[in-house]
Design a protein around this motif. Structure first.
Motif, short mmCIF file in Angstrom:
data_model
loop_
_atom_site.label_atom_id
_atom_site.label_comp_id
_atom_site.label_asym_id
_atom_site.label_seq_id
_atom_site.Cartn_x
_atom_site.Cartn_y
_atom_site.Cartn_z
N ALA A 148 138.89 0.93 67.33
CA ALA A 148 139.59 1.09 66.30
C ALA A 148 139.80 -0.41 65.67
O ALA A 148 139.88 -1.60 66.68
N GLU B 9 138.91 10.23 75.43
CA GLU B 9 139.73 9.91 74.45
C GLU B 9 141.21 10.39 75.17
O GLU B 9 142.28 10.71 74.19
N VAL C 145 137.06 3.54 63.94
CA VAL C 145 138.13 4.26 63.51
C VAL C 145 138.84 2.70 62.51
O VAL C 145 139.24 1.84 63.34
N GLU D 63 135.49 6.13 60.08
CA GLU D 63 136.47 6.80 59.55
C GLU D 63 137.81 5.78 59.00
O GLU D 63 138.10 4.99 59.87
N TRP E 2 141.64 5.51 58.51
CA TRP E 2 142.91 6.38 59.03
C TRP E 2 144.11 5.65 58.61
O TRP E 2 144.30 4.27 58.78
N GLU F 226 147.06 3.90 58.13
CA GLU F 226 147.89 3.15 59.41
C GLU F 226 149.39 2.66 59.03
O GLU F 226 150.11 1.89 59.30
N ILE G 171 147.05 2.53 66.02
CA ILE G 171 146.08 3.41 65.06
C ILE G 171 145.13 4.32 66.02
O ILE G 171 145.40 5.41 65.43
N LEU G 172 144.61 3.72 66.91
CA LEU G 172 143.71 4.66 67.79
C LEU G 172 144.38 5.72 68.43
O LEU G 172 143.91 7.01 68.26
N SER H 116 147.15 7.27 67.23
CA SER H 116 147.42 8.30 66.24
C SER H 116 146.06 9.29 65.94
O SER H 116 146.13 10.36 65.66
N TYR H 117 145.13 8.46 65.88
CA TYR H 117 143.79 9.04 65.56
C TYR H 117 143.56 9.89 66.76
O TYR H 117 142.97 11.04 66.45
N PHE I 183 145.46 13.20 66.55
CA PHE I 183 144.90 14.00 65.44
C PHE I 183 143.76 14.99 65.91
O PHE I 183 143.48 16.05 65.82
N ARG I 184 142.71 14.08 66.49
CA ARG I 184 141.74 14.81 67.27
C ARG I 184 141.92 15.76 68.25
O ARG I 184 141.41 17.13 68.23
#
Length: 143
Positions: free
Chosen positions: A5, A22, A56, A90, A92, A94, A127-128, A130-131, A134-135
């Motif tokens: 990220a 992850e 990301v 990607e 994302w 932020e 940020i990571l 949050s991503y 989502f995944r």
């Protein structure tokens, strides 16, 4: 998948990485550089060093969801990286990641120079995370 990220900034760019499962995101450092080509070069180096399989990049949207000059610069960085690295990249949302990072550091009693040194890397971690959430949610919906 190991995801790198990036919290791209004018003077400092924060980096964070997650493990292959992850599950855990961790700050890995900052790039103190103003030149976009040099920032891109150092991101490429970090991606290779940490064996990233995806990147990301935090997209700094305005609170109303619109894009400003900062988002335009971030999109340009993503384009530069896309031309250099054969990895998925990607963008994302932020919004509020730096505020969240500052709150985390305040809760841990980190202030002054030390705070400045780690804020961007912690923002990249936010940020990571949050991503990754989502995944994980996308995978649940697919099952």
């Amino acid at each position: 998948m190991k995801i790198l990220a990036v919290d791209y900034g004018d003077a400092r760019t924060g980096l964070a990485m997650c493990d292959r499962t992850e599950f855990l995101a961790s700050p890995i450092g900052i790039i103190e550089e103003k030149s976009m080509p040099k920032v891109a070069e150092k991101i490429v180096y970090a991606a290779r060093e940490y064996e990233a399989q995806m990147i990301v990049i935090g997209l700094p949207l305005n609170m109303d969801g619109s894009e400003g000059p900062r988002a335009e610069k971030t999109r340009k960085l993503a384009g530069v990286l896309h031309n250099i690295l054969p990895l998925p990249i990607e963008l994302w949302d932020e919004r509020s990641s730096t505020v969240s990072a500052a709150n985390i550091l305040s809760d841990n009693g980190t202030y002054g120079k030390k705070r400045k040194e780690v804020l961007d890397a912690v923002a990249a971690t936010v940020i990571l995370e949050s991503y990754m959430a989502f995944r994980a949610n996308q995978k649940k919906q697919q099952n």
